[in-house]
Motif scaffolding. Structure first.
Motif, PDB file in Angstrom:
ATOM      1  N   ASP A  20       0.853  -1.182   0.000  1.00  0.00           N
ATOM      2  CA  ASP A  20       0.000   0.000   0.000  1.00  0.00           C
ATOM      3  C   ASP A  20       0.884   1.226   0.000  1.00  0.00           C
ATOM      4  O   ASP A  20       2.097   1.129  -0.180  1.00  0.00           O
ATOM      5  CB  ASP A  20      -0.951  -0.022   1.200  1.00  0.00           C
ATOM      6  CG  ASP A  20      -0.230   0.195   2.510  1.00  0.00           C
ATOM      7  OD1 ASP A  20       1.004  -0.015   2.547  1.00  0.00           O
ATOM      8  OD2 ASP A  20      -0.870   0.566   3.494  1.00  0.00           O
ATOM      9  N   VAL A  21       0.255   2.371   0.212  1.00  0.00           N
ATOM     10  CA  VAL A  21       1.001   3.627   0.137  1.00  0.00           C
ATOM     11  C   VAL A  21       2.158   3.640   1.136  1.00  0.00           C
ATOM     12  O   VAL A  21       3.251   4.147   0.844  1.00  0.00           O
ATOM     13  CB  VAL A  21       0.040   4.826   0.350  1.00  0.00           C
ATOM     14  CG1 VAL A  21      -0.475   4.887   1.773  1.00  0.00           C
ATOM     15  CG2 VAL A  21       0.673   6.120  -0.041  1.00  0.00           C
ATOM     16  N   GLY A  22       1.935   3.054   2.318  1.00  0.00           N
ATOM     17  CA  GLY A  22       2.971   3.059   3.345  1.00  0.00           C
ATOM     18  C   GLY A  22       4.172   2.235   2.934  1.00  0.00           C
ATOM     19  O   GLY A  22       5.321   2.663   3.079  1.00  0.00           O
ATOM     20  N   ALA A  23       3.901   1.031   2.393  1.00  0.00           N
ATOM     21  CA  ALA A  23       5.009   0.161   1.983  1.00  0.00           C
ATOM     22  C   ALA A  23       5.800   0.812   0.851  1.00  0.00           C
ATOM     23  O   ALA A  23       7.041   0.790   0.843  1.00  0.00           O
ATOM     24  CB  ALA A  23       4.464  -1.192   1.549  1.00  0.00           C
ATOM     25  N   GLY A 335      -2.737  18.152   3.864  1.00  0.00           N
ATOM     26  CA  GLY A 335      -1.826  18.338   2.733  1.00  0.00           C
ATOM     27  C   GLY A 335      -0.683  17.344   2.754  1.00  0.00           C
ATOM     28  O   GLY A 335      -0.597  16.485   3.631  1.00  0.00           O
ATOM     29  N   ASP A 336       0.211  17.437   1.805  1.00  0.00           N
ATOM     30  CA  ASP A 336       1.398  16.593   1.671  1.00  0.00           C
ATOM     31  C   ASP A 336       1.145  15.115   2.002  1.00  0.00           C
ATOM     32  O   ASP A 336       1.478  14.642   3.098  1.00  0.00           O
ATOM     33  CB  ASP A 336       2.541  17.127   2.531  1.00  0.00           C
ATOM     34  CG  ASP A 336       3.880  16.540   2.073  1.00  0.00           C
ATOM     35  OD1 ASP A 336       3.877  15.533   1.336  1.00  0.00           O
ATOM     36  OD2 ASP A 336       4.933  17.101   2.442  1.00  0.00           O
ATOM     37  N   PRO A 337       0.576  14.366   1.054  1.00  0.00           N
ATOM     38  CA  PRO A 337       0.255  12.949   1.311  1.00  0.00           C
ATOM     39  C   PRO A 337       1.446  12.114   1.777  1.00  0.00           C
ATOM     40  O   PRO A 337       1.279  11.181   2.563  1.00  0.00           O
ATOM     41  CB  PRO A 337      -0.236  12.457  -0.047  1.00  0.00           C
ATOM     42  CG  PRO A 337      -0.696  13.675  -0.766  1.00  0.00           C
ATOM     43  CD  PRO A 337       0.168  14.787  -0.291  1.00  0.00           C
ATOM     44  N   LEU A 338       2.664  12.460   1.333  1.00  0.00           N
ATOM     45  CA  LEU A 338       3.826  11.655   1.737  1.00  0.00           C
ATOM     46  C   LEU A 338       4.084  11.796   3.239  1.00  0.00           C
ATOM     47  O   LEU A 338       4.388  10.818   3.924  1.00  0.00           O
ATOM     48  CB  LEU A 338       5.074  12.056   0.932  1.00  0.00           C
ATOM     49  CG  LEU A 338       6.302  11.199   1.201  1.00  0.00           C
ATOM     50  CD1 LEU A 338       6.098   9.759   0.746  1.00  0.00           C
ATOM     51  CD2 LEU A 338       7.540  11.767   0.520  1.00  0.00           C
ATOM     52  N   GLN A 339       3.934  13.029   3.751  1.00  0.00           N
ATOM     53  CA  GLN A 339       4.153  13.225   5.198  1.00  0.00           C
ATOM     54  C   GLN A 339       3.058  12.540   6.014  1.00  0.00           C
ATOM     55  O   GLN A 339       3.336  11.963   7.068  1.00  0.00           O
ATOM     56  CB  GLN A 339       4.208  14.710   5.517  1.00  0.00           C
ATOM     57  CG  GLN A 339       5.602  15.265   5.328  1.00  0.00           C
ATOM     58  CD  GLN A 339       5.756  16.664   5.868  1.00  0.00           C
ATOM     59  OE1 GLN A 339       4.877  17.187   6.522  1.00  0.00           O
ATOM     60  NE2 GLN A 339       6.880  17.282   5.555  1.00  0.00           N
ATOM     61  N   ILE A 340       1.824  12.609   5.530  1.00  0.00           N
ATOM     62  CA  ILE A 340       0.728  11.921   6.235  1.00  0.00           C
ATOM     63  C   ILE A 340       1.051  10.427   6.282  1.00  0.00           C
ATOM     64  O   ILE A 340       0.882   9.764   7.303  1.00  0.00           O
ATOM     65  CB  ILE A 340      -0.630  12.117   5.517  1.00  0.00           C
ATOM     66  CG1 ILE A 340      -0.977  13.596   5.428  1.00  0.00           C
ATOM     67  CG2 ILE A 340      -1.742  11.372   6.245  1.00  0.00           C
ATOM     68  CD1 ILE A 340      -2.231  13.874   4.605  1.00  0.00           C
ATOM     69  N   THR A 342       4.077   8.785   6.047  1.00  0.00           N
ATOM     70  CA  THR A 342       5.183   8.367   6.917  1.00  0.00           C
ATOM     71  C   THR A 342       4.788   8.486   8.395  1.00  0.00           C
ATOM     72  O   THR A 342       5.109   7.623   9.206  1.00  0.00           O
ATOM     73  CB  THR A 342       6.462   9.185   6.650  1.00  0.00           C
ATOM     74  OG1 THR A 342       6.130  10.563   6.648  1.00  0.00           O
ATOM     75  CG2 THR A 342       7.075   8.832   5.322  1.00  0.00           C
ATOM     76  N   PHE A 343       4.046   9.542   8.716  1.00  0.00           N
ATOM     77  CA  PHE A 343       3.645   9.727  10.106  1.00  0.00           C
ATOM     78  C   PHE A 343       2.640   8.660  10.536  1.00  0.00           C
ATOM     79  O   PHE A 343       2.750   8.090  11.627  1.00  0.00           O
ATOM     80  CB  PHE A 343       3.067  11.137  10.289  1.00  0.00           C
ATOM     81  CG  PHE A 343       2.921  11.520  11.730  1.00  0.00           C
ATOM     82  CD1 PHE A 343       4.041  11.655  12.537  1.00  0.00           C
ATOM     83  CD2 PHE A 343       1.678  11.720  12.292  1.00  0.00           C
ATOM     84  CE1 PHE A 343       3.916  11.986  13.883  1.00  0.00           C
ATOM     85  CE2 PHE A 343       1.534  12.054  13.628  1.00  0.00           C
ATOM     86  CZ  PHE A 343       2.656  12.188  14.416  1.00  0.00           C
ATOM     87  N   SER A 344       1.673   8.361   9.655  1.00  0.00           N
ATOM     88  CA  SER A 344       0.664   7.369  10.045  1.00  0.00           C
ATOM     89  C   SER A 344       1.279   5.979  10.154  1.00  0.00           C
ATOM     90  O   SER A 344       0.854   5.171  10.982  1.00  0.00           O
ATOM     91  CB  SER A 344      -0.525   7.376   9.080  1.00  0.00           C
ATOM     92  OG  SER A 344      -0.104   7.062   7.787  1.00  0.00           O
ATOM     93  N   MET A 345       2.305   5.698   9.342  1.00  0.00           N
ATOM     94  CA  MET A 345       2.955   4.387   9.435  1.00  0.00           C
ATOM     95  C   MET A 345       3.699   4.258  10.766  1.00  0.00           C
ATOM     96  O   MET A 345       3.690   3.204  11.399  1.00  0.00           O
ATOM     97  CB  MET A 345       3.938   4.180   8.270  1.00  0.00           C
ATOM     98  CG  MET A 345       3.282   4.058   6.923  1.00  0.00           C
ATOM     99  SD  MET A 345       1.982   2.813   6.888  1.00  0.00           S
ATOM    100  CE  MET A 345       0.608   3.749   6.265  1.00  0.00           C
ATOM    101  N   ALA A 346       4.339   5.346  11.198  1.00  0.00           N
ATOM    102  CA  ALA A 346       5.023   5.307  12.497  1.00  0.00           C
ATOM    103  C   ALA A 346       4.003   5.123  13.625  1.00  0.00           C
ATOM    104  O   ALA A 346       4.254   4.391  14.588  1.00  0.00           O
ATOM    105  CB  ALA A 346       5.823   6.588  12.697  1.00  0.00           C
ATOM    106  N   LEU A 347       2.839   5.770  13.495  1.00  0.00           N
ATOM    107  CA  LEU A 347       1.796   5.607  14.521  1.00  0.00           C
ATOM    108  C   LEU A 347       1.280   4.164  14.559  1.00  0.00           C
ATOM    109  O   LEU A 347       0.905   3.656  15.616  1.00  0.00           O
ATOM    110  CB  LEU A 347       0.632   6.564  14.262  1.00  0.00           C
ATOM    111  CG  LEU A 347       0.900   8.034  14.561  1.00  0.00           C
ATOM    112  CD1 LEU A 347      -0.340   8.861  14.262  1.00  0.00           C
ATOM    113  CD2 LEU A 347       1.323   8.255  15.999  1.00  0.00           C
TER     114      LEU A 347
END
Lengths: 404, 133
Positions: A20-23, A335-340, A342-347
């Motif tokens: 998915d987007v995170g991987a 905004g900035d889907p990439l930052q959302i 990486t942050f959500s994956m860490a959460l």
């Protein structure tokens, strides 16, 4: 023959569902910044996710309970409320990241601002869940998700450093940017064992009426499917390491990540990356939106099934009908889907113990699993990896967010 | 339970408070971001020049670079002064030149501006096989 077909379908499903987007984002970040050095994180995470997926499937086969359903019953409503709040928050962020990923994919092809696509993607997502059945949602997206094998072809084309890649499976510490290294490590682990995936997998097993005779198929699906999925994630790390890192390109946006496909595929590279990103994210957003509906319905004892008409399980339909616009609004506002992403994956890594430890309790409970309970090895491996990921997340998230 | 919550909050605050970004860190990060975008623009211009990426994609890439560089410049200037923002400003000016070249369809000018950006703020290249400790 039928069971062989089921296994094949299960593997295909896992390949599509794994990525998915995170991987994609975390693997691209890792390869560009640290070469193949972080492959060990993927290896460790894959072992863990194989164990976890197999357990979630076995729980469904033996007890006919989904994960959330069983957690609420075994650990009580108070614990379930805690899990519900945590997973609601993280799943909505992940849903925003996935919707953002599809919108960015369309933006890469058309050049039009991704925000214009967000409501269209959200509506298409809702419509498919509203009209579709579980097998259409799951198998359709997963079969299309096979396009992500393009990453494997690209890596092969570039001539990967196999010997060094094998060495990188042994854990190592970074030579530079330690905070970034550990934050990406947490992101990779979070992307691998996303809590939504476990409950979705168990709920899917119940939707498809798995029973004791499906336990071997569940095992094969977990091992082969997750391993194939990991091969694709490894390919992204290697491709990024071979194409972006040597140019000095770091992945700060999806526009930069897309460049990894230009060297192996030429003018087809960007459209191919966009197709991989869009399809993988759309498949995953279907799963996250459905999982939110499963979470509430199973937790509160409502009627639920993606195979029922929306008017037959109205509250189930209401949850995803509300969740999808919220996810869309989040991606527009934050905004900035990439930052959302990486942050959500860490959460995800932070939330993992909240769902994994009750799973371990259930998997050792005679009442639910009878003679199919866990062996000690599974308990030890999963506990160790989840605790380590949680501890790294506690330290790495503030370090990365607030400064090196 | 209450004690646990308080302890976790204090620990997180300590970690957070102890690692707020220094001006030197911000300057380093700004330079890294500028160098990465310079490398991206240089490689992207080369690929646009040889028609390996479409004009619409390259335009998107350049627009994203300019937006990111503008944000980096503001952050750097606010937190670490004009000197820290200088590399970003330099790359941003080359990005503007590339944007003009894209509008004119002048691929040679885009490649030259991309190379100039990469030379002015060279990126630290990561070999595929990094040497772990």
């Amino acid at each position: 023959m039928k069971s062989l077909m089921n296994v094949a379908l299960g593997i295909v499903t896992s390949i599509g569902g794994f990525l998915d987007v995170g991987a994609i984002a975390t693997a691209a970040l890792a390869g560009a910044a640290f070469g193949v050095q972080m492959l060990w994180v993927l290896a460790v995470g894959t072992v863990c996710v194989i164990f976890l997926t197999e357990m979630a499937g076995r729980l469904a086969c033996v007890s006919h309970h989904s994960l959330v359903d069983a957690v609420r019953e075994r650990c009580g409503f108070r614990y379930f409320s805690f899990l519900l709040i945590g997973e609601l928050f993280v799943d909505l962020l992940v849903l925003a990241a996935e919707i953002g990923g599809v919108a960015v994919a369309l933006h890469l092809i058309t050049g039009i601002d991704y925000r214009w696509f967000v409501p269209i993607v959200a509506f298409a997502l809702w419509l498919l869940i509203w009209l579709g059945t579980f097998s259409i949602v799951q198998n359709g997206a997963s079969l299309l998700g096979l396009i992500t094998l393009a990453f494997v072809v690209g890596m092969w084309w570039m001539g990967p450093p196999w010997h060094e890649a094998m060495k990188a499976v042994v854990p190592s510490t970074p030579t530079h940017d330690a905070a970034k290294y550990w934050f990406i490590a947490v992101g990779i682990l979070g992307a691998l064992f996303e809590p939504f995936m476990l409950n979705f997998y168990a709920s899917g097993a119940i939707e498809e009426k798995w029973s004791l005779k499906d336990i071997p198929m569940n095992r094969v699906t977990a091992v082969l499917g997750m391993s194939f999925g990991a091969v694709i994630a490894v390919s992204i790390v290697m491709l990024s390491a071979l194409t972006l890192g040597p140019h000095g390109i770091q992945v700060d946006s999806y526009e930069q990540a897309a460049l990894m496909m230009v060297q192996p595929f030429g003018s087809w590279g960007i459209p191919l990356f966009a197709a991989c990103l869009g399809i993988a994210c759309f498949g995953a957003s279907l799963q996250v939106a459905l999982n939110l509906a499963y979470l509430f319905s199973q937790g509160f004892g409502w009627r639920w099934s993606e195979n029922l008409k929306p008017h037959e399980d109205a509250r189930f339909a209401l949850v995803y009908t509300l969740a999808i616009p919220v996810g869309a609004i989040l991606v527009m506002v934050l905004g900035d889907p990439l930052q959302i992403t990486t942050f959500s994956m860490a959460l995800n890594a932070l939330l993992a113990p909240v769902i994994v430890f009750p799973l371990l309790i259930l998997m050792n409970d005679r009442h639910y699993l009878r003679e199919y309970r866990n062996h000690a090895l599974g308990n030890i491996v999963v506990s160790a990896i989840v605790i380590i990921a949680f501890l790294i997340a506690i330290v790495a998230i503030p370090l990365e967010v607030l400064g090196g | 339970m209450r004690l646990l919550c308080v302890s976790v909050t204090v620990a997180l605050a300590a970690i957070g408070g102890g690692c707020s970004k220094s001006p030197a860190t911000i300057a380093k990060e700004t330079r890294q971001a500028a160098a990465s975008w310079a490398a991206t623009l240089s490689a992207g211009a080369e690929w646009w020049g040889s028609s390996e990426v479409s004009t619409s994609y390259f335009q998107t890439l350049v627009d994203q670079a300019r937006t990111s560089l503008q944000k980096e410049e503001q952050t750097a200037r606010k937190s670490a002064g004009d000197a820290a923002a200088a590399p970003v400003k330099a790359v941003a000016s080359h990005a503007a030149a590339i944007a003009d070249a894209v509008k004119r369809g002048d691929r040679t000018a885009a490649i030259l501006a991309g190379h100039a950006a990469a030379l002015e703020v060279p990126a630290e290249k990561t070999p595929a096989v990094a040497r772990p400790e």
